[in-house]
Design a protein around this motif. Sequence first.
Motif, mmCIF file in Angstrom:
data_model
loop_
_atom_site.group_PDB
_atom_site.id
_atom_site.type_symbol
_atom_site.label_atom_id
_atom_site.label_comp_id
_atom_site.label_asym_id
_atom_site.label_seq_id
_atom_site.Cartn_x
_atom_site.Cartn_y
_atom_site.Cartn_z
ATOM 1 N N HIS A 41 0.830 -1.200 0.000
ATOM 2 C CA HIS A 41 0.000 0.000 0.000
ATOM 3 C C HIS A 41 0.874 1.265 0.000
ATOM 4 C CE1 HIS A 41 1.011 -0.663 4.247
ATOM 5 N NE2 HIS A 41 0.823 0.635 4.430
ATOM 6 N N ARG A 42 0.240 2.407 -0.290
ATOM 7 C CA ARG A 42 0.945 3.677 -0.170
ATOM 8 C C ARG A 42 1.164 3.959 1.309
ATOM 9 N NH1 ARG A 42 3.950 5.763 -3.829
ATOM 10 N NH2 ARG A 42 3.791 7.744 -2.684
ATOM 11 N N HIS A 43 2.391 4.134 1.696
ATOM 12 C CA HIS A 43 2.720 4.328 3.099
ATOM 13 C C HIS A 43 2.643 5.810 3.473
ATOM 14 C CE1 HIS A 43 4.165 0.272 2.446
ATOM 15 N NE2 HIS A 43 4.266 0.124 3.751
ATOM 16 N N ARG A 44 2.278 6.058 4.736
ATOM 17 C CA ARG A 44 2.006 7.423 5.173
ATOM 18 C C ARG A 44 2.583 7.650 6.562
ATOM 19 N NH1 ARG A 44 -4.167 8.575 5.290
ATOM 20 N NH2 ARG A 44 -3.836 8.603 3.026
ATOM 21 N N VAL A 45 3.147 8.841 6.779
ATOM 22 C CA VAL A 45 3.641 9.239 8.096
ATOM 23 C C VAL A 45 3.055 10.610 8.439
ATOM 24 C CG1 VAL A 45 5.743 10.201 7.051
ATOM 25 C CG2 VAL A 45 5.688 9.730 9.509
ATOM 26 N N ALA A 85 -0.029 11.369 18.162
ATOM 27 C CA ALA A 85 -0.283 9.947 18.386
ATOM 28 C C ALA A 85 -1.705 9.584 17.974
ATOM 29 C CB ALA A 85 -0.041 9.606 19.853
ATOM 30 N N MET A 86 -2.673 10.418 18.349
ATOM 31 C CA MET A 86 -4.071 10.159 18.013
ATOM 32 C C MET A 86 -4.304 10.206 16.509
ATOM 33 S SD MET A 86 -7.100 11.823 17.012
ATOM 34 C CE MET A 86 -6.938 13.549 17.464
ATOM 35 N N LEU A 87 -3.740 11.234 15.843
ATOM 36 C CA LEU A 87 -3.924 11.375 14.399
ATOM 37 C C LEU A 87 -3.246 10.253 13.620
ATOM 38 C CD1 LEU A 87 -3.442 15.233 14.164
ATOM 39 C CD2 LEU A 87 -5.553 13.991 13.675
ATOM 40 N N THR A 88 -2.111 9.782 14.104
ATOM 41 C CA THR A 88 -1.428 8.665 13.450
ATOM 42 C C THR A 88 -2.352 7.463 13.369
ATOM 43 O OG1 THR A 88 0.755 9.392 14.194
ATOM 44 C CG2 THR A 88 0.533 7.076 13.612
ATOM 45 N N HIS A 89 -3.007 7.165 14.480
ATOM 46 C CA HIS A 89 -3.910 6.010 14.519
ATOM 47 C C HIS A 89 -5.182 6.270 13.719
ATOM 48 C CE1 HIS A 89 -5.752 2.381 16.003
ATOM 49 N NE2 HIS A 89 -6.736 3.057 16.566
ATOM 50 N N SER A 90 -5.794 7.451 13.894
ATOM 51 C CA SER A 90 -7.080 7.712 13.255
ATOM 52 C C SER A 90 -6.955 7.874 11.742
ATOM 53 C CB SER A 90 -7.731 8.956 13.864
ATOM 54 O OG SER A 90 -7.029 10.134 13.505
ATOM 55 N N ARG A 92 -4.940 6.149 9.931
ATOM 56 C CA ARG A 92 -4.428 4.867 9.407
ATOM 57 C C ARG A 92 -3.012 5.021 8.861
ATOM 58 N NH1 ARG A 92 -9.099 4.743 11.138
ATOM 59 N NH2 ARG A 92 -10.707 3.213 10.518
ATOM 60 N N ALA A 93 -2.240 5.908 9.497
ATOM 61 C CA ALA A 93 -0.860 6.103 9.047
ATOM 62 C C ALA A 93 0.004 4.942 9.517
ATOM 63 C CB ALA A 93 -0.314 7.420 9.584
ATOM 64 N N ASP A 94 1.142 4.778 8.861
ATOM 65 C CA ASP A 94 2.064 3.702 9.213
ATOM 66 C C ASP A 94 2.953 4.088 10.382
ATOM 67 O OD1 ASP A 94 1.764 1.604 6.875
ATOM 68 O OD2 ASP A 94 1.697 3.591 5.975
ATOM 69 N N MET A 95 3.101 5.375 10.619
ATOM 70 C CA MET A 95 3.859 5.843 11.772
ATOM 71 C C MET A 95 3.612 7.333 11.977
ATOM 72 S SD MET A 95 7.828 6.016 10.507
ATOM 73 C CE MET A 95 8.278 6.589 12.133
ATOM 74 N N GLY A 96 4.034 7.839 13.145
ATOM 75 C CA GLY A 96 3.907 9.249 13.448
ATOM 76 C C GLY A 96 5.211 9.794 14.012
ATOM 77 N N VAL A 97 5.415 11.102 13.848
ATOM 78 C CA VAL A 97 6.627 11.769 14.338
ATOM 79 C C VAL A 97 6.219 13.048 15.053
ATOM 80 C CG1 VAL A 97 8.797 12.895 13.718
ATOM 81 C CG2 VAL A 97 8.032 10.891 12.423
ATOM 82 N N MET A 98 6.768 13.254 16.243
ATOM 83 C CA MET A 98 6.621 14.529 16.927
ATOM 84 C C MET A 98 7.996 15.141 17.089
ATOM 85 S SD MET A 98 4.699 16.812 18.247
ATOM 86 C CE MET A 98 4.798 18.232 19.365
ATOM 87 N N ILE A 99 8.179 16.354 16.577
ATOM 88 C CA ILE A 99 9.449 17.075 16.689
ATOM 89 C C ILE A 99 9.331 18.012 17.887
ATOM 90 C CG2 ILE A 99 11.068 18.621 15.535
ATOM 91 C CD1 ILE A 99 9.916 17.577 12.857
ATOM 92 N N SER A 100 9.944 17.630 18.982
ATOM 93 C CA SER A 100 9.811 18.402 20.221
ATOM 94 C C SER A 100 10.846 17.952 21.236
ATOM 95 C CB SER A 100 8.409 18.225 20.822
ATOM 96 O OG SER A 100 8.310 18.866 22.086
ATOM 97 N N ILE A 111 13.145 14.180 18.559
ATOM 98 C CA ILE A 111 12.326 13.434 17.612
ATOM 99 C C ILE A 111 11.709 12.256 18.354
ATOM 100 C CG2 ILE A 111 12.303 12.055 15.496
ATOM 101 C CD1 ILE A 111 14.764 13.682 14.581
ATOM 102 N N LYS A 112 10.381 12.232 18.449
ATOM 103 C CA LYS A 112 9.656 11.122 19.051
ATOM 104 C C LYS A 112 8.914 10.378 17.947
ATOM 105 C CE LYS A 112 8.755 13.830 23.262
ATOM 106 N NZ LYS A 112 7.732 14.229 24.261
ATOM 107 N N LEU A 113 8.985 9.069 17.977
ATOM 108 C CA LEU A 113 8.370 8.251 16.937
ATOM 109 C C LEU A 113 7.245 7.400 17.512
ATOM 110 C CD1 LEU A 113 11.600 7.014 15.095
ATOM 111 C CD2 LEU A 113 10.213 9.031 14.582
ATOM 112 N N PHE A 114 6.174 7.263 16.731
ATOM 113 C CA PHE A 114 5.031 6.440 17.110
ATOM 114 C C PHE A 114 4.766 5.399 16.028
ATOM 115 C CE2 PHE A 114 4.405 10.519 19.159
ATOM 116 C CZ PHE A 114 4.056 10.167 20.453
ATOM 117 N N GLY A 115 4.326 4.229 16.450
ATOM 118 C CA GLY A 115 3.937 3.195 15.512
ATOM 119 C C GLY A 115 2.523 3.416 15.007
ATOM 120 N N PRO A 116 2.025 2.566 14.120
ATOM 121 C CA PRO A 116 0.685 2.742 13.543
ATOM 122 C C PRO A 116 -0.440 2.678 14.571
ATOM 123 C CG PRO A 116 1.620 0.604 12.948
ATOM 124 C CD PRO A 116 2.726 1.392 13.561
ATOM 125 N N ASP A 117 -0.173 2.088 15.740
ATOM 126 C CA ASP A 117 -1.186 2.014 16.791
ATOM 127 C C ASP A 117 -1.200 3.256 17.679
ATOM 128 O OD1 ASP A 117 1.240 1.607 18.040
ATOM 129 O OD2 ASP A 117 0.703 -0.324 18.937
#
Length: 446
Positions: A41-45, A85-90, A92-100, A111-117
């Motif tokens: 699939h097309r992957h999204r962050v 974190a919430m938007l990553t899950h809602s 359906r992204a493959d991962m999330g990043v917070m720069i803080s 750099i904080k990283l989140f998984g798809p969940d």
Amino acid sequence: MARKYFGTDGIRGATNAHPMTAAMAMKVGMAAGAHFRRGDHRHRVVIGKDTRLSGYMLENAMVAGFTSVGMDVVLVGPMPTPAVAMLTHSMRADMGVMISASHNPYADNGIKLFGPDGYKLSDEDEAAIEALIDGEVPLAASADIGRARRVEDARGRYIHFAKSTFPADLRLDGLKIVVDCANGAAYQVAPSALWELGADVIAIGVSPNGKNINDGVGSTAPDTLCETVVASGAAIGIALDGDADRLIVVDETGRVIDGDQLMALIATGWARQGRLAGGGLVATVMSNLGLERHLSAQGLGLVRTAVGDRHVLEKMRGSGYNVGGEQSGHIILSDYATTGDGLVAALQVLAELVRADAPASEVLHRFDPLPQLLKNVRFKGGKPLDAIAVQEVIAGAEAELAGRGRLVIRPSGTEPVIRVMAEGDDAAQVHAVVDRICDAVRVAAG
């Protein structure tokens, strides 16, 4: 498990110095993107940030890294860490990043990283990404390079989510609230959510300029909030930190209420409603013994973990608890969020205040904390805690405090420092015990 780049909460440091450079941010994007490319699939962050000046630089570098390995990027701009974190899950992204860099000064970033969940990454995921950072990451073919787009309604999505966690039968009509957003990531969403719920909002720390995040405002510097609450006659004050995953509250008298009191308030309130899972809450070894005794008197338990909200969350998930956190104000309510969320925790506190229909000074003060003292001893090398003389002093202190207090001694995970904390019924005894141990550590460390 030793880490080269990742610390207890992502990668963090002074900007434009290793590892917090644009070049490293691009490598992290490439490595994390390659690691989370699974399937056809097309992957999204999803990438969010706080208000630091360096956020522009790191954001652009990470976009280049992710798109170069074929990941599409969704940019949400300044947003709280829990919102990412919430938007990553809602989404359906493959991962999330917070720069803080959370509550750190503006010159730092992270750099904080989140998984798809929507949860922070496991040790295994971090180790795999570190290996890719130092290795060769295969780039996408020209036709498969990712695209980047900005989502303009991200703030509205998070505000709607946060409001949905507030009880539907309650309102904040007429309640004067001072909210301090630390000139950080929640400077728009927190005042808006409270206003939409009916509160009379006085907002401070909502004029970010890239360099004033956490500067004399926010949860780590509550003096301005205290003064504003008293001067304005507000019912309560709410302080968030730079990325809004931490909450500290001030009552109407200007008194600061820490995370231990707030966790006690939420846990006992949820217990009355039959909502509390696990029969208690999860906190770290630094939470006050007064909290433990208070919960016990209510028939509730306290499970302690190592310092760090990550350890708290792991215990919550593994043992079925839905309330946990730290004395510093990281409060995790897993019915709603996958990480600490200052605004969501604040709304639960406000719900208890509205239900009680009493002053905050009465509602928020759940227990009298025991005298507690923490001192740091810096050392140059070696393992001073292994010295026989130090161990003998510690053993004597533990025997002295038995049944009347508690001792926590641990090396820092980020600097050559031994942290010595004691608490007990007798303040003089606590001070004497801490000083005695610190002196022994200094001698052993040379």
